[in-house]
Structure formats: structure tokens, C-alpha cells
Scaffold this motif. Structure first.
Motif, PDB file in Angstrom:
ATOM      1  N   GLY A 221     -35.617  13.912 -12.622  1.00  0.00           N
ATOM      2  CA  GLY A 221     -36.673  14.857 -12.243  1.00  0.00           C
ATOM      3  C   GLY A 221     -37.185  15.629 -13.430  1.00  0.00           C
ATOM      4  O   GLY A 221     -38.418  15.770 -13.618  1.00  0.00           O
ATOM      5  N   ALA A 222     -36.274  16.157 -14.268  1.00  0.00           N
ATOM      6  CA  ALA A 222     -36.708  16.918 -15.445  1.00  0.00           C
ATOM      7  C   ALA A 222     -37.456  16.024 -16.426  1.00  0.00           C
ATOM      8  O   ALA A 222     -38.460  16.440 -17.027  1.00  0.00           O
ATOM      9  CB  ALA A 222     -35.487  17.550 -16.113  1.00  0.00           C
TER      10      ALA A 222
ATOM     11  N   ASN B 272     -39.281  13.385 -15.792  1.00  0.00           N
ATOM     12  CA  ASN B 272     -40.616  13.030 -15.329  1.00  0.00           C
ATOM     13  C   ASN B 272     -41.587  14.199 -15.426  1.00  0.00           C
ATOM     14  O   ASN B 272     -42.799  13.987 -15.565  1.00  0.00           O
ATOM     15  CB  ASN B 272     -40.552  12.505 -13.900  1.00  0.00           C
ATOM     16  N   VAL B 273     -41.088  15.420 -15.354  1.00  0.00           N
ATOM     17  CA  VAL B 273     -41.965  16.564 -15.630  1.00  0.00           C
ATOM     18  C   VAL B 273     -42.432  16.514 -17.077  1.00  0.00           C
ATOM     19  O   VAL B 273     -43.633  16.727 -17.385  1.00  0.00           O
ATOM     20  CB  VAL B 273     -41.246  17.882 -15.320  1.00  0.00           C
ATOM     21  N   ALA B 274     -41.477  16.232 -17.991  1.00  0.00           N
ATOM     22  CA  ALA B 274     -41.852  16.095 -19.399  1.00  0.00           C
ATOM     23  C   ALA B 274     -42.782  14.895 -19.609  1.00  0.00           C
ATOM     24  O   ALA B 274     -43.729  14.958 -20.411  1.00  0.00           O
ATOM     25  CB  ALA B 274     -40.593  15.956 -20.251  1.00  0.00           C
ATOM     26  N   PHE B 275     -42.513  13.802 -18.880  1.00  0.00           N
ATOM     27  CA  PHE B 275     -43.379  12.627 -19.002  1.00  0.00           C
ATOM     28  C   PHE B 275     -44.796  12.952 -18.543  1.00  0.00           C
ATOM     29  O   PHE B 275     -45.785  12.510 -19.155  1.00  0.00           O
ATOM     30  CB  PHE B 275     -42.833  11.474 -18.164  1.00  0.00           C
ATOM     31  N   ALA B 276     -44.916  13.712 -17.455  1.00  0.00           N
ATOM     32  CA  ALA B 276     -46.251  14.081 -16.963  1.00  0.00           C
ATOM     33  C   ALA B 276     -47.007  14.899 -18.004  1.00  0.00           C
ATOM     34  O   ALA B 276     -48.233  14.732 -18.191  1.00  0.00           O
ATOM     35  CB  ALA B 276     -46.123  14.867 -15.657  1.00  0.00           C
ATOM     36  N   ALA B 277     -46.299  15.801 -18.695  1.00  0.00           N
ATOM     37  CA  ALA B 277     -46.947  16.573 -19.757  1.00  0.00           C
ATOM     38  C   ALA B 277     -47.395  15.663 -20.896  1.00  0.00           C
ATOM     39  O   ALA B 277     -48.503  15.804 -21.434  1.00  0.00           O
ATOM     40  CB  ALA B 277     -45.974  17.646 -20.270  1.00  0.00           C
ATOM     41  N   GLY B 278     -46.538  14.687 -21.284  1.00  0.00           N
ATOM     42  CA  GLY B 278     -46.934  13.757 -22.339  1.00  0.00           C
ATOM     43  C   GLY B 278     -48.102  12.877 -21.924  1.00  0.00           C
ATOM     44  O   GLY B 278     -49.006  12.600 -22.746  1.00  0.00           O
ATOM     45  N   MET B 279     -48.102  12.436 -20.676  1.00  0.00           N
ATOM     46  CA  MET B 279     -49.223  11.615 -20.198  1.00  0.00           C
ATOM     47  C   MET B 279     -50.518  12.418 -20.220  1.00  0.00           C
ATOM     48  O   MET B 279     -51.588  11.905 -20.582  1.00  0.00           O
ATOM     49  CB  MET B 279     -48.923  11.142 -18.771  1.00  0.00           C
ATOM     50  N   THR B 280     -50.440  13.698 -19.807  1.00  0.00           N
ATOM     51  CA  THR B 280     -51.629  14.547 -19.825  1.00  0.00           C
ATOM     52  C   THR B 280     -52.180  14.680 -21.240  1.00  0.00           C
ATOM     53  O   THR B 280     -53.408  14.594 -21.468  1.00  0.00           O
ATOM     54  CB  THR B 280     -51.280  15.930 -19.252  1.00  0.00           C
ATOM     55  N   PHE B 281     -51.306  14.874 -22.195  1.00  0.00           N
ATOM     56  CA  PHE B 281     -51.763  15.007 -23.581  1.00  0.00           C
ATOM     57  C   PHE B 281     -52.405  13.709 -24.068  1.00  0.00           C
ATOM     58  O   PHE B 281     -53.455  13.734 -24.723  1.00  0.00           O
ATOM     59  CB  PHE B 281     -50.572  15.371 -24.470  1.00  0.00           C
ATOM     60  N   LEU B 282     -51.811  12.558 -23.748  1.00  0.00           N
ATOM     61  CA  LEU B 282     -52.360  11.281 -24.202  1.00  0.00           C
ATOM     62  C   LEU B 282     -53.717  10.981 -23.566  1.00  0.00           C
ATOM     63  O   LEU B 282     -54.610  10.415 -24.203  1.00  0.00           O
ATOM     64  CB  LEU B 282     -51.381  10.156 -23.874  1.00  0.00           C
TER      65      LEU B 282
END
Length: 458
Positions: free
Chosen positions: A113-114, A116-126
Motif C-alpha cells: 500500500g505504501a 503504490n502511494v509512492a508509485f502514484a506520485a512518481g507516475m504523476t510526475f512522469l
């Protein structure tokens, strides 16, 4: 339903990975062309997301590693950055999250869970950054710097990705809760079945206790009447011969002791589960004294250093001695000579009981001389010896009937001889027993044959 869930738990992730890969290949068939592995920018995104979904059930951390590898590779330009219509490929990470939340452990679920929150932030930046994706299909290309892009669209896209991740996570959590609910139902049914069995056993035990109490009341009344009648007859018949008076006294004493033994056996376990006191080795001396008063000529002896036996073994020894003396009185009558010897010098207690063999008892007879009746005394003694870890041998030896018992013991010395039994009284009998033929007693059980065990003593 249960079989379907079990199958999906093991093979759901690989099946979802195949479906994910197939749908994206069909959706992009018009653009990827024949050489899509070499030229289409979304190739590595689909491959890594497919592997992330496929191993989510078996290797959760490896699944998270595939997603992290994709994002780090795109941030460092090792993997081509996403196009404006590639953002949906990232949903594969959230599908893998659903399988991890369904099948993973508590620690794995928290880390997933933690992550994927970080992954969502990275995807948003990309996706939003002008250096990489320049936005998604419905965002205009805004090459005005990351600050302007993130302030206008970053929060919206991050919220959208978190919402999609939460939906996938809810599916995984729901499947897990459904499985746990089924397990709880099974556990409840098992507990109910065990409760019913326990209730049945409790009813049976209560009935047994009631029957035991009723039986005790009957025996107590009968034995008390016997003792009272014997005492009354003895007091009213003082002019009778001494042998008659002694017999009446023995009847009264035996009835009282039988009443105590019946109470110990029938009420051995009380309602609170505590075991009532059972006879021990220290009770052998008083038993011998009572049998001497019953006109048995008992000679008791002992050699070696006494060693403490277990409670069950002490009970077995007491009951065997009691049965031997009772048999001697039953078959030999008043005045029968009995020799009782305890040998503590071996690896266990060896006990010899020898009594005169009356002429009326023939070899090969039954317990009480009647045809078709089986002796119970000797088999009962043998069973007690076996349960105590030892063995028992019985049979005629010349003009005597001999019982030999071996019981293994512990290591702590105890006193066995009664206080009123002196060494002068027991040593001659011990020497006499040592001169008599005996069975081999050390470290080996005796050979049991029909010629030694078929005698009518019980």
C-alpha cells in the motif's frame, strides 16, 4: 464458490497478466506495427506491468520491484518515457496491488500500500512533467515548466491515480474478507460440533456418576448391614468357641474395609475432578496385619534398598498383594501359610508371594472349580503388572502356589516395611525364599506357558 476462489487465489494473477497483455496488444495493434518490440515506446511499460501482475500472488516484493524498475528507468531515460495516451498502462501496478492485498501477509500488504502511494506520485510526475510525458490525452501540452503544470494538473492526476488504486485495493480486501468470513463459518461449525460432542460426553459422565453413586449407596448399605450383623452376633454369642468369634470379627472387619475400598473405586473421581486417595506401598503393612488377624500365617520379608515407585505402580503392587492374600484365604482356608518377599536389589521391585497349595485345587482347574467359569484374579493381576510397566508369572511350584511380579522403579529410597515388623521377624523368611526355586527375574520377562498359567487361582 469455494473451489473457484481457491483456483483464483493461485492462478488469478497469471490469468490477469495474460488478459492485461492481450488487451493492450489488441488496443495498440494499429500503431505498434510488426516491429513493436524495437520501436514502440510503450513496449517495456506493458512487459514490466504484465510481469508485475503475474507474480503478485507468489512474489509480492518482486512484483513491486517490476513497477519500481519501470518508474526509475523512465526517470533516468533508460526506458522511453510515456506518451500522452500511455498513462493507463500504469494501472497494472494497482491490479498487482489488489492481488497482494488479497493473498499477502500483513507486512506485505502494508508495504504494498505504501509503495503504490509512492508509485502514484512518481507516475504523476512522469505524466505531467514537460521533461517526460507532457500530460495525458485530455491535458494540453504545456511546456511552461513543471511548477505551472503541477499547480494546475498535478493534484487532479494524483487524485485520479489514488482513486483507481483504492478501487483495486478494495477488490483485494473484499476478497480477503470473504475468505476470512468463510474460515470463520467453518471454525464456528467446528466449535458447534465439538460443543455438541462435549455436551453428549457430559451427559454420559453425569449418568455414570449417578449410577456410581447409586451403586455406592447399595454397597454401603449392604456392607454396613453385614458388619453390624457380624458384630451383633459376636457380642451376643460370647459362649461360642473362639474360632467362631474370630470368624465373626473377621467378617465385620472385612466388610468395613470392603466398604472403604468400594468408596475409593466408585468415587475415585469426584465432581471437582480431584482423585481420591488410592492405596500405596505404605498400606501393604496394615493389609498384611489385617490378613494375619483373619488367620493367615503371613511372613513378610524384604531385601535391598527400597526405592520409590510411581503412584500407579504402588497401587498395582498393593492390589496384587491384596489379591494374592485373598486367594490364599479363599483356596487354602484359615491357617494357610503365606510368604511375601520384596526384593529391591535388581533393576526393579521383584515381589514373591508363595502360599500352600491345597490338595482340593487341581492343576488345570478354573477359578473356583466349576466348569465353564474363567478365573479373573490372575488375569487381573497380570494386567495391573503390565500397566505398571512390568510382568507377572503365576503357577504351582511343588506344594506351593507362587506368584512372581516385577515392577520397574524410580530412584528415591522410601520406607516400606510396617513399623511393627522387625528385622528378626522377616530375615528368616527372606533366607527361606532365597533357597526356593524361582524364576529368572533380572532384565527379562518370564516365559509364560500353559503349565504355569492355567491353574485355578483367581
Amino acid at each position: 464458490m469455494e473451489q473457484t476462489l481457491k483456483f483464483a487465489r493461485h492462478w488469478g494473477a497469471p490469468a490477469a497478466a495474460v488478459i492485461f497483455f492481450t488487451l493492450w496488444c489488441v488496443a495498440e495493434a494499429g500503431r505498434i506495427g510488426t516491429w513493436w518490440l524495437s520501436y514502440w515506446p510503450g513496449t517495456w511499460m506493458i512487459i514490466l506491468m504484465t510481469f508485475a501482475i503475474g507474480v503478485a500472488t507468489w512474489k509480492p516484493y518482486l512484483s513491486l520491484g517490476f513497477t519500481a524498475t519501470l518508474l526509475l528507468g523512465q526517470l533516468t531515460y533508460v526506458i522511453p518515457p510515456p506518451w500522452d495516451d500511455h498513462w493507463a498502462i500504469y494501472i497494472g501496478s494497482f491490479i498487482a496491488l489488489a492481488f497482494i492485498l488479497w493473498t499477502g501477509s500483513g507486512k506485505q500488504r502494508v508495504i504494498a500500500g505504501a509503495s503504490n502511494v509512492a508509485f502514484a506520485a512518481g507516475m504523476t510526475f512522469l505524466i505531467v512533467s514537460w521533461r517526460y510525458g507532457w500530460g495525458v490525452g485530455w491535458f494540453p501540452r504545456l511546456p511552461f515548466g513543471d511548477r505551472f503544470n503541477f499547480s494546475h494538473y498535478g493534484g487532479q492526476l494524483f487524485s485520479l491515480l489514488i482513486l483507481i488504486a483504492a478501487g483495486c485495493a478494495a477488490v483485494g480486501i473484499a476478497l480477503r474478507l470473504y475468505e476470512e468470513r468463510g474460515s470463520l463459518f467453518k471454525a464456528r461449525n467446528l466449535v458447534q460440533a465439538n460443543l455438541k460432542e462435549t455436551e453428549v460426553e457430559l451427559v454420559v459422565e453425569q449418568e455414570r456418576t449417578r449410577i456410581a453413586r447409586d451403586l455406592h449407596d447399595v454397597l454401603a448399605h449392604s456392607l454396613a448391614v453385614i458388619a453390624a450383623q457380624a458384630d451383633g452376633t459376636r457380642y451376643l454369642s460370647q459362649d461360642q468357641p473362639k474360632a467362631v468369634l474370630d470368624a465373626l470379627e473377621n467378617i465385620a472387619v472385612s466388610a468395613r474395609h470392603a466398604l472403604v475400598d468400594a468408596q475409593r473405586v466408585i468415587e475415585g473421581v469426584r465432581d471437582d475432578g480431584l482423585v481420591a486417595p488410592q492405596p500405596r506401598l505404605t498400606d501393604v503393612g496394615p493389609l498384611v496385619e489385617r490378613m494375619r488377624q483373619g488367620s493367615l500365617k503371613v511372613q513378610q520379608s524384604e531385601t535391598g534398598t527400597p526405592v520409590e515407585l510411581g503412584a500407579g505402580q504402588q497401587l498395582a503392587v498393593f492390589r496384587i498383594v491384596q489379591e494374592c492374600l485373598t486367594n490364599a484365604l479363599k483356596h487354602g482356608g484359615r491357617g494357610t501359610a503365606v510368604r511375601l518377599h520384596f526384593d529391591w536389589s535388581g533393576p526393579g521391585l521383584t515381589m514373591h508371594v508363595a502360599s500352600e497349595l491345597p490338595e482340593s485345587v487341581s492343576i488345570g482347574g478354573t477359578d473356583d472349580g466349576g466348569a465353564g467359569r474363567v478365573a479373573r484374579g490372575i488375569p487381573g493381576m497380570r494386567e495391573r503388572a503390565h500397566l505398571a510397566g512390568g510382568w507377572l508369572s503365576s503357577g504351582p511350584d511343588g506344594e506351593q502356589f507362587r506368584v512372581t511380579v516385577f515392577i520397574p522403579y524410580g530412584s528415591r529410597p522410601v520406607a516400606l516395611l510396617p513399623e511393627n515388623c522387625t528385622e528378626d521377624e522377616v530375615v528368616p523368611s527372606a533366607k527361606g525364599l532365597e533357597r526356593e526355586p524361582a524364576l529368572a527375574l533380572e532384565d527379562a520377562a518370564p516365559s509364560s506357558g500353559p503349565e504355569r498359567e492355567s491353574v485355578g487361582r483367581g
